[in-house]
Design a protein around this motif. Structure first.
Motif, short mmCIF file in Angstrom:
data_model
loop_
_atom_site.label_atom_id
_atom_site.label_comp_id
_atom_site.label_asym_id
_atom_site.label_seq_id
_atom_site.Cartn_x
_atom_site.Cartn_y
_atom_site.Cartn_z
N THR A 1 -21.37 29.25 -39.18
CA THR A 1 -22.23 30.42 -39.29
C THR A 1 -22.84 30.46 -40.69
N PHE A 2 -24.12 30.70 -40.75
CA PHE A 2 -24.83 30.76 -42.03
C PHE A 2 -24.97 32.22 -42.45
N THR A 3 -24.73 32.48 -43.72
CA THR A 3 -24.92 33.81 -44.30
C THR A 3 -25.99 33.68 -45.37
N VAL A 4 -27.08 34.45 -45.19
CA VAL A 4 -28.23 34.30 -46.09
C VAL A 4 -28.70 35.68 -46.52
N ASN A 5 -28.99 35.83 -47.82
CA ASN A 5 -29.65 37.04 -48.32
C ASN A 5 -31.12 36.95 -47.96
N VAL B 1 -28.65 41.14 -45.32
CA VAL B 1 -27.99 39.85 -45.08
C VAL B 1 -28.19 39.46 -43.62
N LEU B 2 -28.38 38.18 -43.38
CA LEU B 2 -28.52 37.63 -42.04
C LEU B 2 -27.38 36.65 -41.79
N TYR B 3 -26.64 36.87 -40.70
CA TYR B 3 -25.60 35.94 -40.25
C TYR B 3 -26.14 35.25 -39.00
N VAL B 4 -26.21 33.95 -39.04
CA VAL B 4 -26.73 33.19 -37.89
C VAL B 4 -25.80 32.02 -37.62
N GLY B 5 -25.41 31.86 -36.36
CA GLY B 5 -24.62 30.72 -35.94
C GLY B 5 -25.42 29.88 -34.96
N PHE B 6 -25.35 28.58 -35.12
CA PHE B 6 -26.11 27.65 -34.27
C PHE B 6 -25.17 26.67 -33.58
N ASP C 1 -32.35 21.11 -28.16
CA ASP C 1 -32.38 22.57 -28.12
C ASP C 1 -31.48 23.12 -29.22
N VAL C 2 -31.76 24.36 -29.60
CA VAL C 2 -30.94 25.08 -30.56
C VAL C 2 -30.43 26.32 -29.84
N LEU C 3 -29.13 26.47 -29.78
CA LEU C 3 -28.52 27.61 -29.12
C LEU C 3 -27.91 28.51 -30.19
N PHE C 4 -28.07 29.81 -30.07
CA PHE C 4 -27.55 30.74 -31.04
C PHE C 4 -26.19 31.24 -30.61
N THR C 5 -25.20 31.15 -31.48
CA THR C 5 -23.87 31.64 -31.19
C THR C 5 -23.60 32.95 -31.91
N ALA C 6 -24.37 33.25 -32.94
CA ALA C 6 -24.27 34.52 -33.66
C ALA C 6 -25.63 34.86 -34.26
N PHE C 7 -25.94 36.16 -34.25
CA PHE C 7 -27.19 36.62 -34.86
C PHE C 7 -26.97 38.07 -35.25
N ILE C 8 -26.66 38.31 -36.51
CA ILE C 8 -26.39 39.65 -37.00
C ILE C 8 -27.24 39.89 -38.23
N LEU C 9 -27.94 41.02 -38.24
CA LEU C 9 -28.76 41.43 -39.37
C LEU C 9 -28.15 42.71 -39.95
N ARG C 10 -27.82 42.65 -41.23
CA ARG C 10 -27.23 43.83 -41.89
C ARG C 10 -28.14 44.27 -43.00
#
Length: 164
Positions: free
Chosen positions: A62-66, A77-82, A155-164
């Motif tokens: 999972t990527f955590t990005v400002n 912050v954006l949490y994204v899992g691929f 393909d890219v599948l999303f396993t997490a997508f959280i925007l805080r």
């Protein structure tokens, strides 16, 4: 009486011959029908396509990005899992060997996102489509080092997508 006996024998012999001809014709028709049906079923079995190969998946951390804001507020912050769907095991091995390069490219792509545009559902859907397009074509498909072939990411599948 001999004429009647001779006439009845002829009728019997004609009937016997006629029954034998009918029986041979029926047997021949049954044989032809069996032959046609047998060859249709065996040719149908031969034309069945082989099952597709098993999919090759590669989960990423999972990527955590400002996110970028207009007022430079670093609280967004954006949490994204691929999970990547790949064409073969060779591509997975190549991506695994160069995983820091893959992570670097993904972080650079995600860090360019704007927090305001991700605030509504349409912005999130647009980001998902943009990530799929850019991630596959510009980030993951080019060779990781010169001289290597392009990666084939289907393909890219999303396993997490959280925007805080």
């Amino acid at each position: 009486m001999s004429d009647m006996q001779a006439g009845s024998r002829r009728k019997r012999s004609i009937w016997v011959i006629l029954l034998i001809i009918i029986a041979l014709a029926a047997t021949g028709a049954a044989g032809v029908a069996w032959w046609i049906l047998y060859h249709k079923s065996s040719s149908a079995e031969q034309q069945v396509a082989p099952p597709p190969p098993a999919p090759v998946f590669m989960p990423l951390d999972t990527f955590t990005v400002n996110l970028v804001n207009a007022d430079n507020n670093p609280d967004r912050v954006l949490y994204v899992g691929f999970t990547l769907r790949l064409s073969d095991e060779e591509t997975r091995a190549r991506l695994t060997n160069y995983l820091p390069e893959v992570h670097s490219r993904l972080l650079l792509l995600l860090s360019r996102q704007d927090a305001i545009s991700l605030a509504n559902e349409q912005g999130k859907q647009k980001l998902i489509e943009q990530i799929k397009q850019v991630l596959i074509k510009q980030v993951l498909s080019p060779p990781l080092v010169p001289g290597q072939p392009n990666q084939v990411v289907t393909d890219v599948l999303f396993t997490a997508f959280i925007l805080r």
